[in-house]
Design a protein around this motif. Structure first.
Motif, PDB file in Angstrom:
ATOM      1  N   SER A 100      -4.132   7.852  -2.748  1.00 36.68           N
ATOM      2  CA  SER A 100      -2.868   7.945  -3.498  1.00 36.68           C
ATOM      3  C   SER A 100      -2.178   6.590  -3.584  1.00 36.68           C
ATOM      4  O   SER A 100      -1.555   6.262  -4.598  1.00 36.68           O
ATOM      5  N   ILE A 101      -2.306   5.774  -2.537  1.00 38.81           N
ATOM      6  CA  ILE A 101      -1.665   4.460  -2.521  1.00 38.81           C
ATOM      7  C   ILE A 101      -2.227   3.572  -3.628  1.00 38.81           C
ATOM      8  O   ILE A 101      -1.475   2.934  -4.383  1.00 38.81           O
ATOM      9  N   MET A 132       4.549  -5.031   3.746  1.00 39.93           N
ATOM     10  CA  MET A 132       4.898  -4.253   4.929  1.00 39.93           C
ATOM     11  C   MET A 132       4.255  -2.874   4.834  1.00 39.93           C
ATOM     12  O   MET A 132       4.312  -2.215   3.793  1.00 39.93           O
ATOM     13  N   ILE A 133       3.634  -2.434   5.916  1.00 37.70           N
ATOM     14  CA  ILE A 133       2.966  -1.135   5.957  1.00 37.70           C
ATOM     15  C   ILE A 133       3.936  -0.101   6.503  1.00 37.70           C
ATOM     16  O   ILE A 133       4.394  -0.200   7.649  1.00 37.70           O
ATOM     17  N   VAL A 134       4.277   0.884   5.701  1.00 37.48           N
ATOM     18  CA  VAL A 134       5.153   1.980   6.128  1.00 37.48           C
ATOM     19  C   VAL A 134       4.257   3.161   6.489  1.00 37.48           C
ATOM     20  O   VAL A 134       3.560   3.701   5.625  1.00 37.48           O
ATOM     21  N   GLU A 142       3.502   3.873   2.310  1.00 39.19           N
ATOM     22  CA  GLU A 142       3.922   2.895   1.310  1.00 39.19           C
ATOM     23  C   GLU A 142       3.475   1.507   1.725  1.00 39.19           C
ATOM     24  O   GLU A 142       3.292   1.217   2.916  1.00 39.19           O
ATOM     25  N   LEU A 143       3.312   0.654   0.719  1.00 36.26           N
ATOM     26  CA  LEU A 143       3.091  -0.778   0.940  1.00 36.26           C
ATOM     27  C   LEU A 143       4.201  -1.525   0.214  1.00 36.26           C
ATOM     28  O   LEU A 143       4.280  -1.491  -1.013  1.00 36.26           O
ATOM     29  N   GLU A 179       1.742  -4.001  11.408  1.00 34.83           N
ATOM     30  CA  GLU A 179       2.783  -3.612  10.455  1.00 34.83           C
ATOM     31  C   GLU A 179       2.722  -4.394   9.150  1.00 34.83           C
ATOM     32  O   GLU A 179       3.562  -4.188   8.275  1.00 34.83           O
ATOM     33  N   VAL A 180       1.736  -5.283   9.009  1.00 33.05           N
ATOM     34  CA  VAL A 180       1.672  -6.159   7.832  1.00 33.05           C
ATOM     35  C   VAL A 180       0.272  -6.116   7.235  1.00 33.05           C
ATOM     36  O   VAL A 180      -0.738  -6.246   7.944  1.00 33.05           O
ATOM     37  N   PHE A 181       0.230  -5.936   5.937  1.00 33.41           N
ATOM     38  CA  PHE A 181      -1.001  -6.069   5.143  1.00 33.41           C
ATOM     39  C   PHE A 181      -1.049  -7.520   4.672  1.00 33.41           C
ATOM     40  O   PHE A 181      -0.219  -7.948   3.878  1.00 33.41           O
TER      41      PHE A 181
END
Length: 424
Positions: A100-101, A132-134, A142-143, A179-181
């Motif tokens: 979905s992302i 930021m990776i939620v 979310e990204l 927490e970071v892509f």
């Protein structure tokens, strides 16, 4: 306190997504006098006298074209989330959150193509791209893209990475590696990507200076194509009158295209292009090719088709070279970063894969020739090909045709041809 609140403050309603931190347009974000000093010490000033930042570099046509082309390939290519069923079987993991992302909505205001295009542009201009990776209950929800100029990455003593994000109000927020892509381009230390702008700064700065010089030259009429000759000395009053007449003649409007009337025995003499002008034009062409080389884009793709290059002898060869050496580099970077940062450790069977067949989506002849060969050699079934063309399956379309000239096919043809006729 949630990760979103730590970074951006209180969450707004879905109707008003908080995306204003992206409005810098690629320039250096400065909030404090200390940041201004750091920017001045960063060495953006070139020997040509031009201040080169990612924002200013994008005003150069060649830079804009290169970034647009390379980011467009990643943005428009479908990204599949696949699952390994066994050693030989793969299928689409449409039930996985990452599907979905990357196929529907990476966050509340961007489409997948917008998100991929933006991060690829950051990667090309700065060598790094961040989001930021939620997560919620271990799943990626979310990204949220982070502007690279606001992110500082450093490696700790235990070799883990730590990120510091500077908010618009100047506050700094620490983010852990999980927490970071983080997309990394060409790197010399294994942590930070190399910025193309940093190494191509002199070439881009020269291009900017030449653009400004050319604009000023044509605006002010600095290069004249003829001179006016007077048989005697021209007085002050006559000189002022002649200057006013010439200004009116060059102002366009109703005077455009009309003849220039000369008095007192004056005559004209044509002047050919000077060597300085010719050198300026050649320098612009050289600068354009140089910029294309820095970004790994064949010159013909940004409009420079004067001569063949080391990419190949023909346009098709040059385009294939771009796909092999530049586009493939971007696609592999995205795939491996998704597998590293977004796929959970207990999801070893999940992986990301771009559909590279989409590169020939616009060439129907090449596409259908490939389909015919895939059918002919039993590589794909009719329904698999229909799925690639977004067509519904047909009855009995899941068969695989035997390849021609195989042992089974030869035997059948031999039996059919050598079978003796039976007596009536």
């Amino acid at each position: 306190m949630s990760l979103w609140t730590r970074i951006f403050g209180e969450r707004r309603s879905p109707a008003q997504p908080r995306a204003s931190f992206q409005n810098a347009g690629g320039g250096i974000v400065i909030n404090t006098p200390q940041q201004l000093e750091e920017a001045l010490r960063a060495g953006s000033l070139t020997t040509s006298g031009a201040m080169v930042t990612p924002d200013k570099a994008m005003r150069v046509a060649a830079v804009y074209a290169c970034v647009r082309i390379r980011s467009g390939v990643v943005a428009n290519m479908p990204l599949h989330i696949k699952r390994r069923v066994d050693d030989r079987t793969r299928k689409d993991a449409s039930d996985h959150p990452l599907w979905s992302i990357f196929r529907r909505r990476p966050n509340r205001w961007q489409t997948p193509s917008q998100f991929k295009r933006m991060l690829t542009a950051h990667l090309l201009l700065r060598g790094n791209a961040y989001a930021m990776i939620v997560r919620s209950r271990g799943e990626v929800k979310e990204l949220i893209p982070l502007h690279p100029d606001r992110v500082e990455c450093k490696q700790l003593d235990d070799l883990a990475l730590e990120y510091t994000y500077t908010r618009k109000d100047g506050r700094k927020v620490k983010l852990a590696q999980g927490e970071v892509f983080h997309l990394v381009g060409l790197t010399l230390d294994g942590v930070h990507g190399v910025s193309v702008i940093a190494y191509a700064r002199e070439t881009i700065g020269l291009s900017l200076v030449m653009e400004e010089h050319g604009a000023a030259m044509f605006r002010n009429g600095a290069r004249v194509s003829m001179v006016l000759k007077h048989p005697e000395k021209l007085g002050k009053e006559g000189l002022e009158f002649l200057k006013a007449s010439l200004d009116d003649y060059r102002s366009g409007g109703e005077s455009e295209g009309k003849a220039l009337i000369l008095e007192e025995g004056m005559s004209t003499e044509q002047i050919a292009m000077t060597s300085e002008d010719a050198q300026w034009i050649e320098s612009r062409k050289f600068s354009r090719s140089d910029i294309a080389m820095f970004f790994g884009v064949p010159p013909h793709m940004i409009g420079d088709t004067e001569k063949s290059t080391s990419w190949g002898t023909g346009i098709d060869s040059q385009t294939q070279g771009f796909v092999t050496f530049s586009a493939e580099d971007d696609l592999t970077t995205w795939e491996e970063t998704i597998n590293r940062d977004l796929v959970a450790d207990n999801d070893n069977d999940i992986y990301a894969r771009f559909n590279r067949a989409a590169l020939v989506k616009g060439d129907i002849k090449v596409r259908w020739e490939a389909h015919v060969k895939a059918l002919q050699w039993g590589v794909m079934s009719p329904n698999e090909i229909r799925a690639l063309e977004d067509l519904n399956p047909r009855d009995d379309g899941d068969i695989f045709y035997p390849p021609p000239n195989t042992a089974g096919g030869d035997k059948k043809e031999k039996d059919d041809g050598d079978e003796p006729a039976t007596a009536a």
